[in-house]
Scaffold this active site. Sequence first.
Site, short mmCIF file in Angstrom:
data_model
loop_
_atom_site.label_atom_id
_atom_site.label_comp_id
_atom_site.label_asym_id
_atom_site.label_seq_id
_atom_site.Cartn_x
_atom_site.Cartn_y
_atom_site.Cartn_z
N LYS A 105 44.82 29.24 37.98
CA LYS A 105 44.45 30.25 38.98
C LYS A 105 45.03 29.92 40.36
CE LYS A 105 40.23 31.68 36.58
NZ LYS A 105 38.78 31.97 36.74
N PHE A 118 30.25 40.07 41.66
CA PHE A 118 31.39 39.29 42.17
C PHE A 118 32.75 39.93 41.84
CE2 PHE A 118 30.10 37.42 38.06
CZ PHE A 118 31.30 37.50 37.35
N HIS A 152 41.63 29.61 33.72
CA HIS A 152 41.02 30.56 32.78
C HIS A 152 41.24 30.07 31.36
CE1 HIS A 152 40.12 34.45 30.84
NE2 HIS A 152 41.18 34.21 30.09
P1 IDP Z 1 34.75 32.02 32.38
O1 IDP Z 1 36.01 32.06 33.21
O2 IDP Z 1 34.18 30.63 32.31
O3 IDP Z 1 34.91 32.64 31.02
P2 IDP Z 1 33.32 34.42 33.17
O4 IDP Z 1 31.83 34.56 33.18
O5 IDP Z 1 34.09 35.14 32.12
O6 IDP Z 1 33.65 32.85 33.18
O7 IDP Z 1 33.82 34.90 34.61
C1 IDP Z 1 35.19 35.13 34.87
C2 IDP Z 1 35.54 34.52 36.21
O8 IDP Z 1 34.81 35.21 37.23
C3 IDP Z 1 35.14 33.06 36.39
O9 IDP Z 1 36.06 32.15 35.83
C4 IDP Z 1 35.07 32.95 37.89
O10 IDP Z 1 36.37 32.87 38.49
C5 IDP Z 1 34.45 34.31 38.27
N1 IDP Z 1 32.97 34.22 38.33
C6 IDP Z 1 32.11 34.15 37.29
N2 IDP Z 1 30.83 34.11 37.70
C7 IDP Z 1 30.89 34.15 39.05
C8 IDP Z 1 29.87 34.15 40.08
O11 IDP Z 1 28.66 34.10 39.81
N3 IDP Z 1 30.32 34.23 41.37
C9 IDP Z 1 31.65 34.30 41.70
N4 IDP Z 1 32.62 34.31 40.76
C10 IDP Z 1 32.26 34.24 39.46
MG MG Z 2 35.26 34.61 30.49
#
Ligand code: IDP
Ligand code: MG
Length: 140
Positions: free
Chosen positions: A11, A59, A117
């Site tokens: 990222k 977010f 990611h």
């Molecule tokens: P992951 O990347 O671990 O699969 P996801 O829940 O799919 O997590 O969320 C996608 C991306 O969104 C995260 O990697 C992060 O960059 C962002 N994100 C997730 N939850 C939050 C939050 O509570 N606040 C701010 N950004 C978040």
């Molecule tokens: Mg995810």
Amino acid sequence: MTTTKTFTMIKPDAVTAGNSGAIIKIIEAHGFVVSAMKLTQLTAAQAGQFYGIHKERPFYNDLVDYMSGGPIIPMILEKENAVEDFRALIGATNPVEAAEGTIRKLFATSISANAIHGSDSHKNALIEGDFFFSNLEKMK
Ligand code: IDP
Ligand code: MG
């Protein structure tokens, strides 16, 4: 077991901080083979599409701004049990909760700027790989 694919991208926070080489080194040291890779940057529209599943989350707008705000390095990776093993290698979404030695523990600065990611399923790995790479760009 047969070799399977996952999709990752380094990222903007990690690329900008100069951590791409260290991260790729860790990925390869854990047995993942890079079969497609490039440096690119998403438009806001593309970032919004990629993270469309999170559209209703509070977010979402910040995530789109952040993910389109700098360079990223998307990659397709191959390994046995690729999706699960790679999720274990990157660690929890929030670096505060990520296990010692995981990529997010080492390089993430916040829950949003979390360095890397990793696809959450085999199906999404294929969709996400196709989002960034044409068949010509894929090694196999
Ligand atoms: P992951 O990347 O671990 O699969 P996801 O829940 O799919 O997590 O969320 C996608 C991306 O969104 C995260 O990697 C992060 O960059 C962002 N994100 C997730 N939850 C939050 C939050 O509570 N606040 C701010 N950004 C978040
Ligand atoms: Mg995810």
